[in-house]
Scaffold this motif. Structure first.
Motif, mmCIF file in Angstrom:
data_model
loop_
_atom_site.group_PDB
_atom_site.id
_atom_site.type_symbol
_atom_site.label_atom_id
_atom_site.label_comp_id
_atom_site.label_asym_id
_atom_site.label_seq_id
_atom_site.Cartn_x
_atom_site.Cartn_y
_atom_site.Cartn_z
ATOM 1 N N LEU A 91 0.821 -1.206 0.000
ATOM 2 C CA LEU A 91 0.000 0.000 0.000
ATOM 3 C C LEU A 91 0.861 1.264 0.000
ATOM 4 N N GLU A 92 1.998 1.222 0.666
ATOM 5 C CA GLU A 92 2.898 2.378 0.682
ATOM 6 C C GLU A 92 3.472 2.624 -0.707
ATOM 7 N N ARG A 93 3.847 1.554 -1.388
ATOM 8 C CA ARG A 93 4.385 1.725 -2.743
ATOM 9 C C ARG A 93 3.321 2.260 -3.698
ATOM 10 N N SER A 94 2.082 1.850 -3.485
ATOM 11 C CA SER A 94 1.026 2.362 -4.366
ATOM 12 C C SER A 94 0.888 3.873 -4.221
ATOM 13 N N LEU A 95 1.060 4.377 -3.004
ATOM 14 C CA LEU A 95 1.031 5.832 -2.796
ATOM 15 C C LEU A 95 2.229 6.507 -3.454
ATOM 16 N N GLN A 96 3.383 5.877 -3.353
ATOM 17 C CA GLN A 96 4.591 6.448 -3.952
ATOM 18 C C GLN A 96 4.481 6.507 -5.471
ATOM 19 N N ILE A 97 3.884 5.483 -6.063
ATOM 20 C CA ILE A 97 3.692 5.482 -7.510
ATOM 21 C C ILE A 97 2.731 6.589 -7.911
ATOM 22 N N LEU A 98 1.683 6.787 -7.122
ATOM 23 C CA LEU A 98 0.743 7.879 -7.391
ATOM 24 C C LEU A 98 1.432 9.242 -7.260
ATOM 25 N N ASP A 99 2.373 9.357 -6.334
ATOM 26 C CA ASP A 99 3.142 10.606 -6.195
ATOM 27 C C ASP A 99 3.965 10.883 -7.458
ATOM 28 N N ILE A 100 4.533 9.821 -8.038
ATOM 29 C CA ILE A 100 5.315 9.979 -9.267
ATOM 30 C C ILE A 100 4.399 10.437 -10.403
ATOM 31 N N GLU A 186 3.626 -3.663 -10.487
ATOM 32 C CA GLU A 186 4.320 -2.499 -9.924
ATOM 33 C C GLU A 186 5.632 -2.237 -10.655
ATOM 34 N N ALA A 187 6.387 -3.318 -10.878
ATOM 35 C CA ALA A 187 7.718 -3.182 -11.473
ATOM 36 C C ALA A 187 7.658 -2.585 -12.868
ATOM 37 N N ILE A 188 6.771 -3.095 -13.709
ATOM 38 C CA ILE A 188 6.702 -2.583 -15.077
ATOM 39 C C ILE A 188 6.097 -1.185 -15.105
ATOM 40 N N THR A 189 5.236 -0.887 -14.136
ATOM 41 C CA THR A 189 4.677 0.468 -14.039
ATOM 42 C C THR A 189 5.782 1.470 -13.725
ATOM 43 N N LEU A 190 6.678 1.108 -12.820
ATOM 44 C CA LEU A 190 7.800 1.985 -12.490
ATOM 45 C C LEU A 190 8.693 2.219 -13.711
ATOM 46 N N CYS A 191 8.955 1.162 -14.476
ATOM 47 C CA CYS A 191 9.796 1.309 -15.667
ATOM 48 C C CYS A 191 9.143 2.232 -16.691
ATOM 49 N N SER A 192 7.829 2.091 -16.858
ATOM 50 C CA SER A 192 7.127 2.920 -17.840
ATOM 51 C C SER A 192 7.066 4.374 -17.393
ATOM 52 N N LEU A 193 6.849 4.603 -16.108
ATOM 53 C CA LEU A 193 6.830 5.978 -15.594
ATOM 54 C C LEU A 193 8.219 6.602 -15.669
ATOM 55 N N GLU A 276 -3.357 10.599 -16.595
ATOM 56 C CA GLU A 276 -4.601 10.716 -15.832
ATOM 57 C C GLU A 276 -5.337 9.376 -15.779
ATOM 58 N N HIS A 277 -5.404 8.688 -16.907
ATOM 59 C CA HIS A 277 -6.066 7.384 -16.936
ATOM 60 C C HIS A 277 -5.341 6.373 -16.042
ATOM 61 N N ILE A 278 -4.006 6.390 -16.110
ATOM 62 C CA ILE A 278 -3.226 5.477 -15.276
ATOM 63 C C ILE A 278 -3.462 5.781 -13.793
ATOM 64 N N SER A 279 -3.466 7.052 -13.432
ATOM 65 C CA SER A 279 -3.676 7.444 -12.034
ATOM 66 C C SER A 279 -5.018 6.928 -11.521
ATOM 67 N N ARG A 280 -6.049 7.073 -12.334
ATOM 68 C CA ARG A 280 -7.381 6.609 -11.926
ATOM 69 C C ARG A 280 -7.408 5.103 -11.725
ATOM 70 N N LYS A 281 -6.744 4.380 -12.607
ATOM 71 C CA LYS A 281 -6.726 2.922 -12.487
ATOM 72 C C LYS A 281 -5.917 2.482 -11.265
ATOM 73 N N LEU A 282 -4.825 3.194 -10.979
ATOM 74 C CA LEU A 282 -4.026 2.877 -9.791
ATOM 75 C C LEU A 282 -4.824 3.134 -8.509
ATOM 76 N N ILE A 283 -5.570 4.231 -8.493
ATOM 77 C CA ILE A 283 -6.416 4.539 -7.332
ATOM 78 C C ILE A 283 -7.499 3.488 -7.168
ATOM 79 N N ARG A 284 -8.111 3.102 -8.275
ATOM 80 C CA ARG A 284 -9.153 2.078 -8.231
ATOM 81 C C ARG A 284 -8.613 0.759 -7.676
ATOM 82 N N ASN A 285 -7.430 0.351 -8.124
ATOM 83 C CA ASN A 285 -6.855 -0.900 -7.644
ATOM 84 C C ASN A 285 -6.433 -0.801 -6.178
ATOM 85 N N ARG A 286 -5.982 0.382 -5.768
ATOM 86 C CA ARG A 286 -5.630 0.581 -4.350
ATOM 87 C C ARG A 286 -6.872 0.450 -3.477
ATOM 88 N N VAL A 287 -7.978 1.019 -3.920
ATOM 89 C CA VAL A 287 -9.231 0.910 -3.164
ATOM 90 C C VAL A 287 -9.664 -0.561 -3.058
#
Length: 295
Positions: A91-100, A186-193, A276-287
């Motif tokens: 959950l902490e990493r999901s917040l960090q990815i959203l910060d990025i 998470e790993a591939i999301t970090l590489c893409s960001l 924006e689309h990625i952020s929404r999907k990340l938030i949805r999965n975190r919820v």
């Protein structure tokens, strides 16, 4: 500043033991999307088209994650594997990815607003002083923006290292494969960001300047470029270079600048939509994860 290697792949080797079946359609979709994104790590240049393709690929991947998290068997597996440390880290990493993502969105928005100011000066045929003031403002904004991106890249590198370390520990403790499944995403999301941030940053435009030597190394690891013409295209770099030439009274054309700014504006719009689309999907999965862990 620590050098960040952009070609580092975090291969966590997903195993689907806990999933309904290794041939389950959702598992196959996830693995196909993951493989496409991983393949692009070694063959794509950091260009606007390659970054947009990665953002689109991430949307498809996280749609698969969302559907998998809705499967009762996966919810059950996650609930049973309720190790507090694993959950907190996830959950902490999901917040960090959203910060990025937030850093990228802020940089894109500020760039777009500054470009509009420059375009306004040109359209109303403002004098040279007005143009120079707005041009200097834009370049100062870019300089500050790059400082923010450098910090974000350092944080991103730390997250990559953490994922590798936690993956090794989880394998030793025989943790549920669903956690490894989520970490692959998470790993591939970090590489893409990371590709997105590097594109906005554009280190190759300053590779000869010693102040940028550490960042220029970000682009040096071995990487095959499929399309040499595409690899030379960076809309941010073009506007920076043309604007700098005009302000320095070097031979250049405002027509070129207008064309470059229009291209950059369209590029920013595409990137903004993707992030924006990625952020929404990340938030949805975190919820979804919070709901599973809290039941």
């Amino acid at each position: 500043m620590a050098v960040i290697e952009t070609n580092t792949k975090i291969s966590l080797h997903l195993r689907s033991n806990s999933l309904p079946s290794t041939s389950h359609p959702l598992v196959s979709q996830f693995e196909d999307n993951l493989q496409r994104l991983q393949s692009s790590e070694g063959t794509s240049s950091v260009s606007s088209s390659s970054v947009c393709n990665k953002l689109n690929g991430m949307q498809d991947l996280h749609d698969c994650v969302d559907r998998l998290l809705k499967l009762p068997i996966e919810q059950q597996a996650l609930a049973l594997e309720c190790n507090e440390k694993y959950i907190d880290d996830l959950l902490e990493r999901s917040l960090q990815i959203l910060d990025i993502c937030s850093t990228a969105k802020d940089c894109l928005l500020l760039s777009k607003e500054s470009i509009h100011e420059l375009q306004s000066v040109i359209r109303r045929r403002g004098n040279e002083t007005e143009f120079t003031i707005e041009g200097v403002k834009y370049l100062a904004l870019r300089k500050n923006m790059k400082k923010q991106i450098r910090k974000a890249l350092v944080n991103l590198k730390a997250m990559k290292n953490e994922l590798v370390a936690s993956s090794s520990k989880n394998k030793e403790n025989n943790s549920s494969p669903i956690f490894e499944f989520l970490k692959e995403a998470e790993a591939i999301t970090l590489c893409s960001l990371e590709h997105l941030l590097l594109f906005i940053y554009d280190p190759k435009g300053h590779s000869k300047n010693s102040r940028w030597s550490a960042i220029s190394k970000l682009m040096q690891p071995k990487r095959t470029v499929c399309d040499s013409q595409e690899s030379d295209t960076n809309e941010f770099e073009k506007v920076d270079a043309t604007l700098q030439s005009l302000i320095s009274h070097k031979p250049s054309s405002t027509e070129n600048l207008q064309s470059d700014m229009e291209n950059l504006e369209m590029c920013i719009q595409d990137l903004e939509i993707g992030v924006e689309h990625i952020s929404r999907k990340l938030i949805r999965n975190r919820v979804s994860l919070l709901n599973i862990f809290n039941h």
